[in-house]
Design an enzyme around this catalytic site. Structure first.
Site, PDB file in Angstrom:
ATOM      1  N   ARG A   4      46.173  66.947  48.224  1.00  8.99           N
ATOM      2  CA  ARG A   4      46.650  66.488  49.792  1.00  8.99           C
ATOM      3  C   ARG A   4      47.020  66.865  50.650  1.00  8.99           C
ATOM      4  NH1 ARG A   4      51.942  64.694  47.604  1.00  8.99           N
ATOM      5  NH2 ARG A   4      52.295  64.121  50.060  1.00  8.99           N
ATOM      6  N   GLN A  51      49.242  60.335  49.438  1.00  6.08           N
ATOM      7  CA  GLN A  51      48.999  60.690  48.336  1.00  6.08           C
ATOM      8  C   GLN A  51      48.081  60.392  47.991  1.00  6.08           C
ATOM      9  OE1 GLN A  51      50.800  62.517  45.691  1.00  6.08           O
ATOM     10  NE2 GLN A  51      48.478  62.199  44.781  1.00  6.08           N
ATOM     11  N   CYS A  71      50.352  60.676  40.739  1.00  7.52           N
ATOM     12  CA  CYS A  71      49.996  61.775  41.841  1.00  7.52           C
ATOM     13  C   CYS A  71      51.333  62.684  41.405  1.00  7.52           C
ATOM     14  CB  CYS A  71      51.066  61.301  42.972  1.00  7.52           C
ATOM     15  SG  CYS A  71      52.753  60.288  41.916  1.00  7.52           S
ATOM     16  N   ARG A  95      60.108  62.439  54.889  1.00  5.88           N
ATOM     17  CA  ARG A  95      60.056  61.885  53.253  1.00  5.88           C
ATOM     18  C   ARG A  95      61.247  61.162  53.401  1.00  5.88           C
ATOM     19  NH1 ARG A  95      58.556  63.868  47.677  1.00  5.88           N
ATOM     20  NH2 ARG A  95      56.560  62.971  48.418  1.00  5.88           N
ATOM     21  N   ASP A 131      52.102  56.338  36.938  1.00  8.15           N
ATOM     22  CA  ASP A 131      53.061  57.575  37.505  1.00  8.15           C
ATOM     23  C   ASP A 131      54.596  57.334  37.155  1.00  8.15           C
ATOM     24  OD1 ASP A 131      54.242  58.780  39.978  1.00  8.15           O
ATOM     25  OD2 ASP A 131      54.761  57.425  40.934  1.00  8.15           O
TER      26      ASP A 131
END
Ligand code: CP
Ligand code: NVA
Length: 308
Positions: free
Chosen positions: A294, A137, A266, A107, A225
């Site tokens: 996930r 995601q 998410c 990430r 989001d």
């Protein structure tokens, strides 16, 4: 060996097989405790590096638990604590890690870090979110939609709010899985035109509609989001909130979608900002199923990457 860098860079047949494998692995361990091993142990003897240059709850825990359920081991690394955060090149880091581990999940901020890592690593690299995309995601979201409502092909997905990294991976998925999308949000925060054009070339409809109530008419799925992502400067917060407030997903907006529409986010959510608690905890919401999925989607992604 396969990298999982983005949904639009992965073959549609492979994406479909990952979703099927995730669903099968999920049902195979129904009723077991979270720490119980899977019957299959495809990652036995495998070491997975999980590198985080940004905070995470879901990605971190779901990858870690997923590897362990499949019999592998994990190493959690913070970018700042690695030499990577102190000037060592990404290429050298990739070559060194490839001598110790079998798979790398990262990430990071700039997408170029992910791409360079994949270019120089001898082992598969998985995108655990960049400033630009968040493919793991959306694989979990496709799994979630199909568990609740059947095939997503031909459905209408509406994204309300910031055309950010998570939105970008939804646009990629529209082209690959064959569903239509409407983006509703301020023009300054539109999804990247290049991504929209590519999805349209794949044969799906991607529309931009500034009126959120018109946008959600006939929607099978409404998604939003956070209004300020981890890569956005906090100095833009007030301006973003002012621009995005009309695009809040609340009960009035959900009432304008199809009666059986699902709501996704998410997470992490900022309740009463991009979505109200009435929607987050309401009858349309599947946000915690997304979070659970996930785990299952990423287990299938890791197996596909390693050819196991
Ligand atoms: N949705 C998601 O990626 O959450 P985390 O930032 O907690 O990993
Ligand atoms: N758009 C958000 C997603 C977090 C999972 C961010 O990048 O901060």
């Amino acid at each position: 060996m396969n990298h999982f860098l983005d949904i639009h860079k992965t073959d549609p047949a492979a994406l479909r097989s990952i979703i099927s494998s995730a669903a099968a692995m999920k049902s195979a361990r129904a009723g077991r405790s979270r720490g119980a091993p899977d019957d299959d142990q495809p990652l036995a003897g495998q070491m997975v590096a999980l590198i985080f240059e940004k905070p995470s709850t879901r990605t971190r825990v779901s990858f870690d638990v997923g590897v362990r359920q499949m019999g592998g081991q994990t190493m959690l690394l913070s970018g700042q604590e690695m030499q990577l955060g102190h000037g060592e090149t990404i290429a050298d880091t990739a070559r060194v890690l490839s001598r110790y581990v079998d798979l790398i999940m990262i990430r990071t901020f700039d997408e170029s870090v992910l791409i360079e890592m994949a270019e120089y690593a001898d082992v598969p690299v998985i995108n655990g979110l960049t400033d630009r995309t968040h493919p793991c995601q959306i694989m979990a979201d496709i799994l979630t939609y199909e568990e609740h409502r059947g095939p997503i092909k031909g459905k209408k997905v509406v994204w309300s709010g910031d055309g950010n990294n998570v939105c970008a991976s939804f646009v990629h998925a529209a082209g690959q899985f064959g569903f239509d999308m409407v983006f509703t949000g301020p023009a300054q925060l539109d999804p990247e035109p290049e991504f929209v054009a590519a999805a349209r070339r794949a044969g799906v409809q991607i529309d931009i509609e500034r009126d959120p109530h018109k946008a959600v008419d006939g929607a099978d799925l409404v998604v939003t989001d956070t209004w300020v992502s981890m890569h956005d400067s906090q100095s833009t917060k007030e301006r973003r909130h002012n621009m995005l407030r009309p695009y809040q997903v609340n009960e009035a907006l959900m009432a304008a979608a199809r009666p059986d529409a699902l709501f996704m986010h998410c997470l992490p959510a900022h309740r009463e900002e991009e979505a109200t608690s009435a929607v987050m905890d309401g009858p349309h919401s599947v946000v915690f199923d997304e979070a659970e999925n996930r785990l299952h989607a990423q287990k299938a992604i890791m197996r596909w990457c390693l050819g196991l």
